[in-house]
Write a protein that holds these residues in place. Structure first.
Motif, PDB file in Angstrom:
ATOM      1  N   PHE A   1       0.833  -1.220   0.000  1.00 10.28           N
ATOM      2  CA  PHE A   1       0.000   0.000   0.000  1.00 10.28           C
ATOM      3  C   PHE A   1       0.863   1.264   0.000  1.00 10.28           C
ATOM      4  O   PHE A   1       0.549   2.233  -0.679  1.00 10.28           O
ATOM      5  CB  PHE A   1      -0.907   0.046   1.233  1.00 10.28           C
ATOM      6  N   THR A   2       1.960   1.264   0.782  1.00  7.74           N
ATOM      7  CA  THR A   2       2.773   2.482   0.894  1.00  7.74           C
ATOM      8  C   THR A   2       3.395   2.832  -0.456  1.00  7.74           C
ATOM      9  O   THR A   2       3.252   3.955  -0.942  1.00  7.74           O
ATOM     10  CB  THR A   2       3.884   2.293   1.951  1.00  7.74           C
ATOM     11  N   GLY A   3       4.087   1.859  -1.058  1.00  8.54           N
ATOM     12  CA  GLY A   3       4.777   2.132  -2.321  1.00  8.54           C
ATOM     13  C   GLY A   3       3.802   2.427  -3.446  1.00  8.54           C
ATOM     14  O   GLY A   3       4.025   3.344  -4.257  1.00  8.54           O
TER      15      GLY A   3
ATOM     16  N   LEU B   1       9.826  -0.857  -7.724  1.00 12.08           N
ATOM     17  CA  LEU B   1      10.608  -2.093  -7.839  1.00 12.08           C
ATOM     18  C   LEU B   1      10.191  -3.017  -6.708  1.00 12.08           C
ATOM     19  O   LEU B   1      10.313  -2.659  -5.529  1.00 12.08           O
ATOM     20  CB  LEU B   1      12.103  -1.773  -7.730  1.00 12.08           C
ATOM     21  N   GLU B   2       9.686  -4.182  -7.043  1.00 10.29           N
ATOM     22  CA  GLU B   2       9.154  -5.106  -6.033  1.00 10.29           C
ATOM     23  C   GLU B   2       9.905  -6.443  -6.123  1.00 10.29           C
ATOM     24  O   GLU B   2      10.004  -7.032  -7.205  1.00 10.29           O
ATOM     25  CB  GLU B   2       7.639  -5.294  -6.256  1.00 10.29           C
ATOM     26  N   ALA B   3      10.404  -6.906  -4.972  1.00  5.04           N
ATOM     27  CA  ALA B   3      11.206  -8.129  -4.950  1.00  5.04           C
ATOM     28  C   ALA B   3      10.405  -9.353  -5.403  1.00  5.04           C
ATOM     29  O   ALA B   3      10.952 -10.275  -6.016  1.00  5.04           O
ATOM     30  CB  ALA B   3      11.741  -8.363  -3.531  1.00  5.04           C
TER      31      ALA B   3
ATOM     32  N   ALA C   1       2.802  -7.680   3.529  1.00  2.92           N
ATOM     33  CA  ALA C   1       1.659  -7.572   4.443  1.00  2.92           C
ATOM     34  C   ALA C   1       0.391  -7.133   3.710  1.00  2.92           C
ATOM     35  O   ALA C   1      -0.716  -7.570   4.056  1.00  2.92           O
ATOM     36  CB  ALA C   1       1.981  -6.575   5.554  1.00  2.92           C
ATOM     37  N   SER C   2       0.544  -6.299   2.672  1.00  4.34           N
ATOM     38  CA  SER C   2      -0.652  -5.728   2.032  1.00  4.34           C
ATOM     39  C   SER C   2      -1.559  -6.792   1.422  1.00  4.34           C
ATOM     40  O   SER C   2      -2.769  -6.627   1.386  1.00  4.34           O
ATOM     41  CB  SER C   2      -0.239  -4.702   0.968  1.00  4.34           C
ATOM     42  N   GLY C   3      -0.981  -7.881   0.935  1.00  2.21           N
ATOM     43  CA  GLY C   3      -1.805  -8.944   0.353  1.00  2.21           C
ATOM     44  C   GLY C   3      -2.255  -9.974   1.364  1.00  2.21           C
ATOM     45  O   GLY C   3      -2.898 -10.962   0.999  1.00  2.21           O
TER      46      GLY C   3
ATOM     47  N   GLY D   1      -7.912  -7.028   6.738  1.00  2.00           N
ATOM     48  CA  GLY D   1      -8.829  -6.342   5.818  1.00  2.00           C
ATOM     49  C   GLY D   1      -9.707  -5.277   6.448  1.00  2.00           C
ATOM     50  O   GLY D   1     -10.577  -4.724   5.777  1.00  2.00           O
ATOM     51  N   GLN D   2      -9.478  -4.961   7.722  1.00  2.00           N
ATOM     52  CA  GLN D   2     -10.256  -3.888   8.353  1.00  2.00           C
ATOM     53  C   GLN D   2      -9.663  -2.539   7.997  1.00  2.00           C
ATOM     54  O   GLN D   2      -8.463  -2.332   8.184  1.00  2.00           O
ATOM     55  CB  GLN D   2     -10.164  -3.987   9.869  1.00  2.00           C
ATOM     56  N   VAL D   3     -10.493  -1.634   7.548  1.00  2.01           N
ATOM     57  CA  VAL D   3     -10.025  -0.285   7.218  1.00  2.01           C
ATOM     58  C   VAL D   3     -10.405   0.594   8.412  1.00  2.01           C
ATOM     59  O   VAL D   3     -11.580   0.883   8.641  1.00  2.01           O
ATOM     60  CB  VAL D   3     -10.685   0.210   5.926  1.00  2.01           C
TER      61      VAL D   3
ATOM     62  N   GLY E   1      -2.453  -0.605   8.813  1.00  2.00           N
ATOM     63  CA  GLY E   1      -1.817   0.042   7.661  1.00  2.00           C
ATOM     64  C   GLY E   1      -2.646   0.162   6.412  1.00  2.00           C
ATOM     65  O   GLY E   1      -2.154   0.712   5.429  1.00  2.00           O
ATOM     66  N   ILE E   2      -3.889  -0.330   6.381  1.00  2.00           N
ATOM     67  CA  ILE E   2      -4.607  -0.226   5.100  1.00  2.00           C
ATOM     68  C   ILE E   2      -4.901   1.245   4.815  1.00  2.00           C
ATOM     69  O   ILE E   2      -4.524   1.767   3.760  1.00  2.00           O
ATOM     70  CB  ILE E   2      -5.883  -1.092   5.108  1.00  2.00           C
ATOM     71  N   ALA E   3      -5.514   1.921   5.764  1.00  2.13           N
ATOM     72  CA  ALA E   3      -5.754   3.351   5.588  1.00  2.13           C
ATOM     73  C   ALA E   3      -4.466   4.143   5.819  1.00  2.13           C
ATOM     74  O   ALA E   3      -4.120   5.028   5.034  1.00  2.13           O
ATOM     75  CB  ALA E   3      -6.842   3.815   6.550  1.00  2.13           C
TER      76      ALA E   3
HETATM   77  C1  LIG Z   1      -1.720 -10.764   9.151  1.00  2.00           C
HETATM   78  C2  LIG Z   1      -1.852  -9.264   9.031  1.00  2.00           C
HETATM   79  C3  LIG Z   1      -3.097  -8.675   9.280  1.00  2.00           C
HETATM   80  C4  LIG Z   1      -3.238  -7.286   9.154  1.00  2.00           C
HETATM   81  N1  LIG Z   1      -4.481  -6.767   9.291  1.00  2.00           N
HETATM   82  C5  LIG Z   1      -4.662  -5.436   9.078  1.00  2.00           C
HETATM   83  C6  LIG Z   1      -5.979  -4.883   9.118  1.00  2.00           C
HETATM   84  O1  LIG Z   1      -6.989  -5.571   9.283  1.00  2.00           O
HETATM   85  N2  LIG Z   1      -6.106  -3.547   8.947  1.00  2.00           N
HETATM   86  C7  LIG Z   1      -5.042  -2.733   8.722  1.00  2.00           C
HETATM   87  O2  LIG Z   1      -5.226  -1.516   8.576  1.00  2.00           O
HETATM   88  N3  LIG Z   1      -3.779  -3.235   8.639  1.00  2.00           N
HETATM   89  C8  LIG Z   1      -3.569  -4.566   8.809  1.00  2.00           C
HETATM   90  N4  LIG Z   1      -2.323  -5.087   8.710  1.00  2.00           N
HETATM   91  C9  LIG Z   1      -1.197  -4.176   8.460  1.00  2.00           C
HETATM   92  C10 LIG Z   1      -1.084  -3.800   6.998  1.00  2.00           C
HETATM   93  O3  LIG Z   1      -1.223  -4.949   6.209  1.00  2.00           O
HETATM   94  C11 LIG Z   1       0.285  -3.156   6.773  1.00  2.00           C
HETATM   95  O4  LIG Z   1       0.447  -2.051   7.640  1.00  2.00           O
HETATM   96  C12 LIG Z   1       0.444  -2.661   5.333  1.00  2.00           C
HETATM   97  O5  LIG Z   1       0.120  -3.661   4.421  1.00  2.00           O
HETATM   98  C13 LIG Z   1       1.877  -2.204   5.115  1.00  2.00           C
HETATM   99  O6  LIG Z   1       2.016  -1.864   3.761  1.00  2.00           O
HETATM  100  P1  LIG Z   1       3.464  -1.558   3.182  1.00  2.00           P
HETATM  101  O7  LIG Z   1       3.299  -1.219   1.758  1.00  2.00           O
HETATM  102  O8  LIG Z   1       4.131  -0.525   4.035  1.00  2.00           O
HETATM  103  O9  LIG Z   1       4.283  -2.893   3.384  1.00  2.00           O
HETATM  104  P2  LIG Z   1       4.150  -4.355   2.645  1.00  2.00           P
HETATM  105  O10 LIG Z   1       2.771  -4.571   2.128  1.00  2.00           O
HETATM  106  O11 LIG Z   1       4.709  -5.317   3.577  1.00  2.00           O
HETATM  107  O12 LIG Z   1       5.067  -4.160   1.384  1.00  2.00           O
HETATM  108  C14 LIG Z   1       6.467  -4.173   1.428  1.00  2.00           C
HETATM  109  C15 LIG Z   1       6.946  -4.747   0.110  1.00  2.00           C
HETATM  110  O13 LIG Z   1       8.348  -4.504  -0.033  1.00  2.00           O
HETATM  111  C16 LIG Z   1       8.890  -5.579  -0.764  1.00  2.00           C
HETATM  112  N5  LIG Z   1      10.351  -5.549  -0.565  1.00  2.00           N
HETATM  113  C17 LIG Z   1      11.024  -5.750   0.589  1.00  2.00           C
HETATM  114  N6  LIG Z   1      12.362  -5.625   0.370  1.00  2.00           N
HETATM  115  C18 LIG Z   1      12.514  -5.326  -0.946  1.00  2.00           C
HETATM  116  C19 LIG Z   1      13.659  -5.075  -1.762  1.00  2.00           C
HETATM  117  N7  LIG Z   1      14.884  -5.083  -1.254  1.00  2.00           N
HETATM  118  N8  LIG Z   1      13.484  -4.826  -3.079  1.00  2.00           N
HETATM  119  C20 LIG Z   1      12.223  -4.766  -3.619  1.00  2.00           C
HETATM  120  N9  LIG Z   1      11.113  -5.013  -2.858  1.00  2.00           N
HETATM  121  C21 LIG Z   1      11.251  -5.276  -1.548  1.00  2.00           C
HETATM  122  C22 LIG Z   1       8.197  -6.788  -0.179  1.00  2.00           C
HETATM  123  O14 LIG Z   1       8.260  -7.903  -1.058  1.00  2.00           O
HETATM  124  C23 LIG Z   1       6.786  -6.268   0.024  1.00  2.00           C
HETATM  125  O15 LIG Z   1       5.916  -6.588  -1.052  1.00  2.00           O
HETATM  126  C24 LIG Z   1      -2.126  -6.472   8.823  1.00  2.00           C
HETATM  127  C25 LIG Z   1      -0.898  -7.060   8.579  1.00  2.00           C
HETATM  128  C26 LIG Z   1      -0.746  -8.447   8.677  1.00  2.00           C
HETATM  129  C27 LIG Z   1       0.574  -9.058   8.377  1.00  2.00           C
END
Ligand SMILES: Cc1cc2nc3c(=O)[nH]c(=O)nc-3n(C[C@H](O)[C@H](O)[C@H](O)COP(=O)(O)OP(=O)(O)OC[C@H]3O[C@@H](n4cnc5c(N)ncnc54)[C@H](O)[C@@H]3O)c2cc1C
Length: 438
Positions: free
Chosen positions: A43-45, A62-64, A71-73, A77-79, A372-374
């Motif tokens: 979600f962040t990127g 760029l995604e590994a 975590a995003s997938g 799922g609560q927003v 982290g969804i919102a």
């Molecule tokens: C089980 C679980 C339940 C959750 N439930 C909720 C919920 O109900 N409600 C809510 O609001 N939040 C929830 N969260 C939190 C939420 O999912 C995260 O805060 C959010 O997805 C973070 O997004 P992100 O983009 O920062 O990180 P991520 O989605 O983790 O993305 C990081 C990405 O970086 C990539 N990456 C890492 N290193 C490299 C590299 N060197 N080169 C290229 N790519 C790289 C990874 O492959 C990954 O895809 C939950 C999390 C988990 C794990």
């Protein structure tokens, strides 16, 4: 030490089966230049890329692994219109910026839902709100206080007691709950893929199976090493959250990655699904440890529950979640669990997210502490503003210095100890205050 990127699994089948396909993407296949490089397609990127592209700034993600592989997938799922800590803690932490932050976080779900509508994303959403039940007298006081606070600010939040509470939950386990109609639920993988489609349509590029292994300063530019290819960028955004390696010294050690777990049942019968959460809000309670329950569109019951907090991926242990659902919905009888999965949450020591300018033109945002969804959507929007404007005047959270945890190496031990203590507290409260009826 085990690293989250070593997990072998993909996001769960239950989300993959019901999400639209991701946009077609390829690995980076040549060295090139870009205005802004973004590492990580969660979600962040993705939100950063979308907001940059909409501002006319060329961005490459760029995604590994694959889009939303982290975590995003895998999120529950609560927003949520809240951070891990409540308004009082935010007001205390951020002083005169506190109220602005509380209000912006409260509008977080609207931001996500508006993006879904604006870009016509094909995402299952439920927008009838969120239920937070009190598991103890102190939990009830906290919810009452929070509800009164938001009511004063005109938010659609109310306390439910007695039959009304039991009816909306579909169980008489709890005596009180807060219903917050600002929040909702969605398929997080579908939402992330929707962001990716929207970002590409707006002009961004996404390369998958492209792991960034180093980021180096070269004059006024940044060199990004990804396999055999180099990318040269004016600006870099690190959005790797709990899955990050040491792309910048100390960044990995500024958060503690902790595993969260999810489980779904086989679809329930029509009668069973009608008896549970009839307005389809998801339910969590005031216990310390993860504890969400919701019904998915195909009638599966989805629950988050206890599980190993660190280390390699293990086959899920159904017992905890089974016991919890049995206690909440004893009328269901035995349910058949069809899938379990886990993902990594990035915890910060004070449980607040971080926005960093690590060096001129090198930014990072991380640490949503399982909310982290919102919030990550918001952080992405704000990273785009930071890149565009070069100041944090427009961002919700201020840019703060990086603070690696000196005791990071022993963090798993400490968190494990804390979790055991919380588990015991929760168990005692459960036995004292929660009375299931058959
Ligand atoms: C089980 C679980 C339940 C959750 N439930 C909720 C919920 O109900 N409600 C809510 O609001 N939040 C929830 N969260 C939190 C939420 O999912 C995260 O805060 C959010 O997805 C973070 O997004 P992100 O983009 O920062 O990180 P991520 O989605 O983790 O993305 C990081 C990405 O970086 C990539 N990456 C890492 N290193 C490299 C590299 N060197 N080169 C290229 N790519 C790289 C990874 O492959 C990954 O895809 C939950 C999390 C988990 C794990």
């Amino acid at each position: 030490m085990y690293h989250p990127l070593s997990d072998p699994s993909a996001p769960p089948r239950v989300y993959r089966d019901t999400a639209p396909p991701p946009p077609p993407t390829t690995p980076l296949h040549r060295s090139t230049n870009v205005d802004v490089a973004i590492v990580g397609a969660g979600f962040t990127g993705l939100s950063t890329a979308l907001h940059l592209a909409e501002a006319g700034i060329s961005a490459m993600v760029l995604e590994a692994k694959q889009i939303a592989w982290g975590a995003s997938g895998r999120a529950f799922g609560q927003v949520v219109p809240y951070l891990k800590r409540g308004h009082a803690a935010i007001l205390q932490q951020y002083g005169r910026d506190g109220q602005r932050i509380v209000d912006a976080v409260g509008r977080g779900p609207s931001l996500a839902f508006e993006l879904i509508d604006k870009h016509r994303m094909n995402v299952w959403t439920q927008r009838s709100g969120l239920l937070f039940a009190a598991h103890s007298p102190s939990g009830r006081r906290d919810l009452e206080e929070r509800t009164a606070y938001w009511q004063q600010r005109g938010a659609p939040v109310e306390m439910l007691y007695g039959y009304r509470c039991a009816d909306l939950i579909g169980s008489s386990l709890y005596i009180a709950a807060s219903l917050d109609r600002r929040g909702g639920n969605l398929n997080p993988l579908a939402y992330a893929r929707g962001l990716a489609h929207a970002a590409i349509a707006a002009g961004a590029t996404i390369h998958t199976d492209t792991q960034v292994t180093a980021i180096r300063r070269n004059g006024a530019l940044w060199w990004i090493e990804a396999g055999p290819y180099d990318l040269v960028a004016n600006t870099v955004v690190i959005a790797t959250n709990a899955y990050g390696h040491d792309l910048f010294p100390g960044l990995r050690k500024s958060v503690i990655p902790v595993r969260g777990h999810g489980f779904v049942t086989e679809p329930l019968s029509d009668n069973q699904r009608r008896s549970i959460l009839p307005e389809r809000q998801s339910l969590t309670d005031t216990r310390h440890l993860f504890s969400g329950v919701r019904i998915l569109p195909d009638g599966r019951l989805h629950a988050s529950a206890h599980g190993p907090l660190f280390g390699r991926e293990h086959a899920a242990d159904w017992r905890h979640v089974d016991a919890r659902v049995g206690r909440l919905y004893p009328h269901l009888g035995p349910v058949r669990w069809s899938e379990g999965w886990s993902g990594w949450v990035a915890m910060t020591i004070d449980q607040f997210p971080r926005l960093h300018e690590l060096a001129p033109g090198l930014f990072a945002a991380l640490g949503c502490n399982g909310r982290g969804i919102a919030a990550a959507t918001m952080l992405g929007r704000d990273l785009a503003a930071l890149v565009r404007d070069g100041t944090d005047a427009e961002t919700v959270f201020p840019v703060v210095p990086l603070r690696p945890l000196r005791w990071h190496r022993v963090a798993p031990l400490l968190v494990h100890g804390l979790a055991q203590m919380y588990r015991l507290h929760d168990l005692i409260d459960e036995v004292r205050f929660l009375r299931p009826t058959a």
